[in-house]
Design a protein around this motif. Structure first.
Motif, PDB file in Angstrom:
ATOM      1  N   ALA A 279       0.848  -1.188   0.000  1.00  0.00           N
ATOM      2  CA  ALA A 279       0.000   0.000   0.000  1.00  0.00           C
ATOM      3  C   ALA A 279       0.882   1.236   0.000  1.00  0.00           C
ATOM      4  N   GLY A 280       0.238   2.388  -0.182  1.00  0.00           N
ATOM      5  CA  GLY A 280       0.903   3.656   0.009  1.00  0.00           C
ATOM      6  C   GLY A 280       0.639   4.155   1.418  1.00  0.00           C
ATOM      7  N   HIS A 281       0.524   5.473   1.562  1.00  0.00           N
ATOM      8  CA  HIS A 281       0.285   6.052   2.885  1.00  0.00           C
ATOM      9  C   HIS A 281      -1.134   5.764   3.370  1.00  0.00           C
ATOM     10  N   ALA A 282      -2.062   5.623   2.445  1.00  0.00           N
ATOM     11  CA  ALA A 282      -3.465   5.358   2.797  1.00  0.00           C
ATOM     12  C   ALA A 282      -3.651   3.861   3.064  1.00  0.00           C
ATOM     13  N   VAL A 283      -2.968   3.373   4.070  1.00  0.00           N
ATOM     14  CA  VAL A 283      -2.902   1.937   4.327  1.00  0.00           C
ATOM     15  C   VAL A 283      -4.284   1.357   4.612  1.00  0.00           C
ATOM     16  N   MET A 284      -5.070   2.035   5.460  1.00  0.00           N
ATOM     17  CA  MET A 284      -6.378   1.482   5.839  1.00  0.00           C
ATOM     18  C   MET A 284      -7.331   1.386   4.657  1.00  0.00           C
ATOM     19  N   ALA A 285      -7.187   2.290   3.691  1.00  0.00           N
ATOM     20  CA  ALA A 285      -8.066   2.272   2.521  1.00  0.00           C
ATOM     21  C   ALA A 285      -7.625   1.229   1.511  1.00  0.00           C
ATOM     22  N   GLU A 286      -6.328   1.120   1.282  1.00  0.00           N
ATOM     23  CA  GLU A 286      -5.832   0.198   0.264  1.00  0.00           C
ATOM     24  C   GLU A 286      -5.766  -1.246   0.757  1.00  0.00           C
ATOM     25  N   GLN A 287      -5.544  -1.423   2.048  1.00  0.00           N
ATOM     26  CA  GLN A 287      -5.455  -2.775   2.614  1.00  0.00           C
ATOM     27  C   GLN A 287      -6.292  -2.857   3.904  1.00  0.00           C
ATOM     28  N   PRO A 288      -7.627  -2.695   3.785  1.00  0.00           N
ATOM     29  CA  PRO A 288      -8.460  -2.643   4.990  1.00  0.00           C
ATOM     30  C   PRO A 288      -8.462  -3.937   5.788  1.00  0.00           C
ATOM     31  N   ASP A 289      -8.512  -5.085   5.107  1.00  0.00           N
ATOM     32  CA  ASP A 289      -8.568  -6.357   5.816  1.00  0.00           C
ATOM     33  C   ASP A 289      -7.243  -6.674   6.500  1.00  0.00           C
ATOM     34  N   ALA A 290      -6.144  -6.462   5.777  1.00  0.00           N
ATOM     35  CA  ALA A 290      -4.829  -6.731   6.362  1.00  0.00           C
ATOM     36  C   ALA A 290      -4.545  -5.780   7.519  1.00  0.00           C
ATOM     37  N   THR A 291      -4.991  -4.536   7.391  1.00  0.00           N
ATOM     38  CA  THR A 291      -4.829  -3.586   8.497  1.00  0.00           C
ATOM     39  C   THR A 291      -5.609  -4.052   9.713  1.00  0.00           C
ATOM     40  N   LEU A 292      -6.843  -4.475   9.488  1.00  0.00           N
ATOM     41  CA  LEU A 292      -7.656  -4.983  10.589  1.00  0.00           C
ATOM     42  C   LEU A 292      -6.991  -6.183  11.249  1.00  0.00           C
ATOM     43  N   ASP A 293      -6.493  -7.117  10.466  1.00  0.00           N
ATOM     44  CA  ASP A 293      -5.837  -8.296  11.044  1.00  0.00           C
ATOM     45  C   ASP A 293      -4.665  -7.887  11.930  1.00  0.00           C
ATOM     46  N   ALA A 294      -3.868  -6.941  11.444  1.00  0.00           N
ATOM     47  CA  ALA A 294      -2.705  -6.506  12.215  1.00  0.00           C
ATOM     48  C   ALA A 294      -3.115  -5.811  13.509  1.00  0.00           C
ATOM     49  N   LEU A 295      -4.174  -5.027  13.448  1.00  0.00           N
ATOM     50  CA  LEU A 295      -4.633  -4.314  14.643  1.00  0.00           C
ATOM     51  C   LEU A 295      -5.291  -5.258  15.645  1.00  0.00           C
ATOM     52  N   PHE A 296      -6.147  -6.148  15.136  1.00  0.00           N
ATOM     53  CA  PHE A 296      -6.899  -7.005  16.047  1.00  0.00           C
ATOM     54  C   PHE A 296      -5.982  -8.001  16.748  1.00  0.00           C
ATOM     55  N   SER A 297      -5.001  -8.530  16.052  1.00  0.00           N
ATOM     56  CA  SER A 297      -4.083  -9.477  16.689  1.00  0.00           C
ATOM     57  C   SER A 297      -3.242  -8.793  17.761  1.00  0.00           C
ATOM     58  N   LEU A 298      -2.934  -7.511  17.574  1.00  0.00           N
ATOM     59  CA  LEU A 298      -2.217  -6.769  18.614  1.00  0.00           C
ATOM     60  C   LEU A 298      -3.114  -6.517  19.818  1.00  0.00           C
ATOM     61  N   ALA A 299      -4.298  -5.970  19.575  1.00  0.00           N
ATOM     62  CA  ALA A 299      -5.188  -5.607  20.680  1.00  0.00           C
ATOM     63  C   ALA A 299      -5.687  -6.818  21.449  1.00  0.00           C
ATOM     64  N   SER A 300      -5.660  -7.998  20.829  1.00  0.00           N
ATOM     65  CA  SER A 300      -6.135  -9.208  21.486  1.00  0.00           C
ATOM     66  C   SER A 300      -5.074  -9.866  22.382  1.00  0.00           C
ATOM     67  N   ARG A 301      -3.867  -9.363  22.324  1.00  0.00           N
ATOM     68  CA  ARG A 301      -2.848  -9.891  23.224  1.00  0.00           C
ATOM     69  C   ARG A 301      -3.225  -9.598  24.668  1.00  0.00           C
ATOM     70  N   PRO A 302      -2.823 -10.455  25.615  1.00  0.00           N
ATOM     71  CA  PRO A 302      -3.085 -10.156  27.028  1.00  0.00           C
ATOM     72  C   PRO A 302      -2.541  -8.784  27.394  1.00  0.00           C
ATOM     73  N   THR A 303      -3.330  -8.048  28.136  1.00  0.00           N
ATOM     74  CA  THR A 303      -2.925  -6.704  28.509  1.00  0.00           C
ATOM     75  C   THR A 303      -1.811  -6.754  29.547  1.00  0.00           C
ATOM     76  N   PRO A 304      -0.664  -6.152  29.239  1.00  0.00           N
ATOM     77  CA  PRO A 304       0.429  -6.148  30.227  1.00  0.00           C
ATOM     78  C   PRO A 304       0.088  -5.264  31.399  1.00  0.00           C
ATOM     79  N   PRO A 305       0.729  -5.494  32.566  1.00  0.00           N
ATOM     80  CA  PRO A 305       0.475  -4.633  33.725  1.00  0.00           C
ATOM     81  C   PRO A 305       0.794  -3.185  33.404  1.00  0.00           C
ATOM     82  N   ALA A 306       0.001  -2.271  33.949  1.00  0.00           N
ATOM     83  CA  ALA A 306       0.235  -0.851  33.713  1.00  0.00           C
ATOM     84  C   ALA A 306       1.556  -0.436  34.348  1.00  0.00           C
ATOM     85  N   GLN A 307       2.332   0.346  33.603  1.00  0.00           N
ATOM     86  CA  GLN A 307       3.613   0.845  34.096  1.00  0.00           C
ATOM     87  C   GLN A 307       3.664   2.344  33.925  1.00  0.00           C
TER      88      GLN A 307
END
Length: 278
Positions: free
Chosen positions: A249-277
């Protein structure tokens, strides 16, 4: 959803579901002359799969009242106040372009309030060309055309992002025209100048204490991948868990690769939340 921040109304799109503060929260931050709608596919998916969503219009952008904020540091303080107003102590923060600098500043200044950090189309520093700054101030239509040319990797995305009949360049053009027309004078220049003058990125990267994912477009001319990789090195030196996802993609990543962007975001946010520091 309308949230009052410092006595001024701000708009947050909640992905089609009522906002529930007891669920893990994901905050989406848009780039220059954009609004919450750039995150619609990702925001809706998160809202339907166990998260509360705040896809924000930054001050002075469409549904959020102005004035627009002139610096990344001031935006980060505003974001902290908005989370206070909705009763959220900690969130996964996702930002694109200008929004990525805001996310970085917030996560570095408030590490105890950031569970995960995703930066899309990011670079530190995020220098803006003099030609684009001048056009944004004096010839906004030309500035939009420049950004459209530099942001997209192709004139005809397949399968037209992602459904038939959608023209990414035209869609982005109309969105930017609408945001600028409804904002204060020289809004585009205000946003771009906030990116151009932000100088604390590497300092804030050293203060981040949560997992970080950098998502970049292989053909990005606005924030080239080599600059994103330099930012990754800054996180690594701070002993932060960081990885980089490169998409076609170019700079408009979410528009050009919406599904791949979602996969990358959801797999990150689904990780166990580390203790607050702090």
């Amino acid at each position: 959803m309308i949230v009052e921040v410092h006595g001024v109304n701000a708009y947050a799109y909640t992905g089609g579901k009522p906002f529930e503060r007891q669920r893990p929260t994901v905050v989406f931050l848009h780039g220059a002359a954009h609004d919450h709608s750039v995150w619609t596919p990702q925001a809706r998916y998160f809202a339907q799969h166990g998260f509360s969503v705040l896809a924000l219009d930054l001050p002075g952008h469409l549904r959020s009242a102005g004035p627009a904020l002139c610096s990344i540091a001031v935006m980060a303080g505003w974001l902290a106040a908005l989370l206070d107003a909705v009763g959220v102590q900690r969130a996964c923060v996702v930002g694109h372009s200008m929004g990525s600098l805001l996310g970085l500043e917030f996560a570095g200044r408030y590490p105890e309030r950031t569970s995960h950090l995703a930066l899309i189309g990011s670079a530190v520093p995020m220098a803006v060309s003099e030609a684009l700054l001048d056009a944004a101030l004096n010839a906004e239509a030309q500035a939009i055309a420049m950004v459209n040319q530099w942001s997209h990797s192709t004139l005809a995305a397949r399968p037209s992002g992602p459904g038939p009949g959608v023209w990414l360049h035209g869609m982005n053009q109309r969105l930017m025209e609408r945001v600028i027309a409804n904002g204060e004078p020289h809004l585009f220049h205000t946003d771009l100048n906030a990116c151009h003058t932000y100088a604390d990125g590497l300092t804030r990267a050293a203060q981040v204490r949560c997992p970080v994912r950098l998502i970049t477009g292989r053909h990005d001319l606005m924030t080239p991948p080599r600059l994103t990789l330099r930012l990754a090195e800054a996180f690594s030196q701070a002993n932060v868990s960081v990885d980089t996802v490169m998409l076609e993609a170019g700079h408009a990543v979410m528009a050009e690769q919406p599904d791949a962007t979602l996969d990358a975001l959801f797999s990150l946010a689904s990780r166990p939340t580390p203790p607050a520091q702090a």
